[in-house]
Design an enzyme around this catalytic site. Structure first.
Site: not given
Length: 594
Positions: A167, A261
């Protein structure tokens, strides 16, 4: 990914007049991995040996929170992923590079590996509050470890790509160093990828493969860049909570091509709660009705500490456990949770499958497993017992699959509960290619269905080699004589058995047949095998399960006349006699085979 063609190479060094000085042996495979951003979906697309692969997999944290890393556990972990029909594991950046045995078993079982370097706000100081925006502390040490890791893992055929961080991207100097070190050899370059990656070094690359640190795998700077999530690094992964099953099929659920995710619930069975928590942790959540009609779950403090994800999302998703009636105790709660787990994850993968290539190129579920006794998204717990979500994934991700779109089907009368069995046949011999069983409608009507007394016939044959057991089970719902002219009952033995990793000997004398009398006709619903130690004096809460166990199927339902084959394999400790137990929603006598 199917059976893997692997080969051994042995290199030895001999000293003149002194014989062999050293020898090195390695298992390897030939493959070509290509990856580029797909024009139709803007998602990252992977090709293996020229064939596009729709990615269905999940996120891996690490094998064990106390770093008790063993080849035996790695093999169980990776085989579990293969059993779920997954084809990729993402080694998340908050974890570590696992030991070589992890990648060895990924090679064996055909799991692609997304390997991330150790850059994430969770651990390197860029979280909330920010403590070190330029973390890690020692950039030279980081690159020394990164280059060493590449050399350690680059010979594994399962390794599919390198990713800079979770991320986020690494600091500029580390990111540029990784881009330079992990340049693709021209043979592995994809023209469309070059067009979409202007930040790649423009210097001409040497052609000699030995001059590359890797050369065969793409480097992507972060988990939400370059074809993952929205491709720009914005937080566009997730969600991570309970959803309505039909939501996964709707066009507005997730709008990007590849979700790295997406997560949900992960409650284990009651035996795991009792085995890992003191009695005060056995209390189920309080169900608090809110003014808007939604339910808020209030878990006990131990569950909260273990990151429990509720089965309700107030003002957005009604409590999915309450659909089956308010749970009475821990066993009732966990059983109903397994029903939800199965539906939740089957729907998640089927929702992505329904738009394969037209909207999506892949999805990775957060998360596959737990390095500790956590209570959020997982397909098997830290003790290695599978949840029903495991088998929901196994069903949805099978290579040839028939499914129901939960967003578009219509039922004129929504009050009853319906069972729907879909089978996809090979017309040449009526062999079953795919079988999928749904329960639909008013789930509360399943509560009185528990009183159904459906007869079963269980045939078992055991093969024993040392401490290893392989048991073949055939479970038949005998409440109605099958009509052999109907395709519903033709070739009931589903063709998706697990591979047997060992040869055993046995004869017909090992065959055992048990009949369970019943007076009702109907579906034998949500049957579940488990393996236990044969003991006569057990204490309350004592965990007698033998783990891990590999099942070819579990948490299954049988219509009248139908037969389900199940292969069960496990190892037992010295001196232990195992027993295999069958239980179910409308079957409570816990039949035992030993």
């Amino acid at each position: 990914m199917g059976k893997q063609a692997l080969h051994h190479v042995t290199i030895s060094v001999e000293v003149k007049e002194h014989g062999e000085s050293d020898q090195w042996t390695h298992l390897f495979g030939f493959r070509k991995i290509e990856s580029h951003i797909d024009n139709a979906t803007d998602g990252r697309l992977f090709k293996i040996n020229g064939q596009p692969i729709f990615i269905r997999g999940g996120n891996w944290i690490l094998s064990d929170g106390l770093l008790r890393l063993s080849a035996k556990r790695y093999r169980t972990d990776i085989k579990f992923h293969a059993d779920m029909n997954f084809n990729m594991i993402r080694c998340w950046g908050g974890g570590l590079a696992e030991r070589p045995e992890f990648y060895h078993y990924c090679d064996m079982y055909g799991l692609l590996v997304w390997q991330e370097f150790w850059i994430t706000g969770d651990v390197d100081g860029r979280g909330d509050p920010v403590s070190n925006p330029d973390g890690p502390l020692d950039h030279d040490l980081f690159m020394l470890c990164a280059r060493d890791t590449v050399k350690l893992l680059r010979n594994h055929a399962s390794l599919a790509l390198w990713v800079g961080g979770n991320e986020q991207v690494p600091p500029k100097d580390i990111n540029e160093a990784l881009k330079n070190d992990l340049q693709l050899h021209p043979y592995f370059e994809t023209p469309s990828e070059t067009d979409k990656s202007p930040e790649e070094p423009s210097t001409a690359s040497p052609k000699d493969p030995s001059l590359y640190l890797d050369g065969t795998r793409l480097y992507v700077q972060g988990s939400m860049w370059d074809g993952f999530a929205n491709g720009k690094g914005d937080f566009t992964d997730g969600p991570y909570e309970i959803q309505y099953p039909e939501s996964f099929f709707r066009d507005d659920f997730y709008k990007y091509g590849f979700n790295p995710e997406v997560g949900s619930v992960g409650m284990p069975v009651a035996a795991t709660i009792r085995a890992t928590m003191p009695p005060e942790g056995w209390r189920i959540p309080l169900f608090k009705k809110l003014p808007d009609g939604y339910t808020e779950e209030a878990p006990n403090p131990i569950w909260t500490y273990h990151k429990y994800i509720p089965y309700s999302k107030p003002s957005k998703v009604h409590d999915q456990i309450e659909l089956y009636g308010t749970p009475k105790d821990l066993d009732d709660f966990c059983l109903k949770a397994q029903l939800v787990n199965y539906i939740q994850y089957r729907a998640l993968l089927e929702g992505w499958t329904s738009r394969m290539w037209s909207k999506y190129t892949g999805v990775l579920i957060w998360k596959n497993q737990n390095p500790w006794t956590g209570l959020r998204g997982q397909f098997y717990d830290h003790l290695l017992d599978q949840t029903a979500g495991f088998f929901g994934c196994r069903c949805a991700a099978e290579p040839i699959h028939v499914q129901l779109n939960l967003a578009t089907y219509s039922i004129e009368n929504p009050k009853p509960v319906y069972f729907l069995l879909l089978k996809l046949y090979n017309m040449s011999d009526y062999g079953i290619l795919s079988r999928n069983f749904y329960w639909l409608g008013n789930y509360k009507l399943l509560e009185p269905y528990r009183k159904k007394n459906v007869p079963l016939k269980i045939t078992s044959k055991a093969f024993i080699k040392g401490s290893t057991y392989e048991i073949e089970m055939h479970v038949q719902n005998t409440s109605k004589k099958p009509d052999t002219r109907s395709s519903t009952y033709m070739n009931n033995f589903v063709r998706r058995d697990m591979e047997i990793d060992f040869d055993m000997e046995g004869d017909d004398s090992d065959l055992r047949v048990a009949t369970i009398n019943g007076t009702d006709a109907g579906v034998a619903f949500f049957l579940h095998f488990s393996v236990h130690e044969m003991k006569t004096d057990t204490k309350e809460g004592e965990d007698t399960r033998i783990l891990p166990v590999h099942y070819s199927d579990n948490y299954f339902s049988l219509v009248p006349g139908e037969v389900m084959p199940v292969k069960i394999s496990f190892e037992v400790p010295r001196g232990v006699t195992p027993r295999v137990t069958l239980s179910g929603w409308n079957y409570h006598s816990s039949h035992t085979v030993h």
